[in-house]
Scaffold this active site. Structure first.
Site: not given
Length: 166
Positions: A57, A59, A87, A90
């Site tokens: 992801h 992040e 999410c 993360c």
């Protein structure tokens, strides 16, 4: 206060540029940047498909790059700017990195783990607290996601990836 808002918008624009890179690669358009003392430290965009990695992801990609840049897995004094509310995975990475501040663009009502679907960041049972600012350039951040998924739903078998991401 005005100076902080302008600075936040400046760095969110940088995160939006990363999100556009993700979209151009056929990835979900989420971008992130890590800033320390007013300097860009690291960038990242969603790379799940490119890297065949469910943890890639935006992040996490940006946090990994920031850790390498600092030579430390602790990112105290750093701010992460991300186009969409993180999410749960993360949010956990942000906590473990000891990031000092999180700034996100649009809320994610289905998977957001800051305030929308879950409240992982700054949970009272966890030992790390970070400053959080949400809604920075929420319109453009949310529009990028909506446009991406609208195009994806319109995609038909036989269309190229370029047809999806425009």
């Amino acid at each position: 206060m005005l100076k902080q808002i302008q600075s936040d918008e400046h760095w969110m624009q940088a995160a939006l540029r990363e999100a556009i890179r993700a979209s151009e690669a056929g990835e979900v358009p989420i971008g992130a940047v890590v800033v320390r003392h007013g300097e860009l430290l690291a960038t990242g965009y969603n790379r799940n498909l490119l890297d065949h990695d469910p943890t890639a992801h935006a992040e996490v990609v940006a946090l990994r790059a920031a850790g390498l840049a600092l030579g430390n897995h602790r990112l105290s004094g750093c701010t992460l700017f991300v186009t969409i509310e993180p999410c749960a995975m993360c949010a956990g990475a942000l906590i473990h990195s000891r990031i000092s501040r999180l700034v996100f663009g649009a809320k994610d009502p289905k998977a957001g783990a800051v305030e929308s679907a879950l409240e992982v960041v700054n949970h009272p049972k966890l030992n790390h607290v970070m400053d959080v600012s949400g809604g920075v350039l929420a319109g453009p951040c949310g529009d990028l996601m909506r446009d991406f998924f609208r195009a994806k739903r319109a995609w038909q078998p036989g269309d190229s990836a370029a047809d999806v991401v425009g």
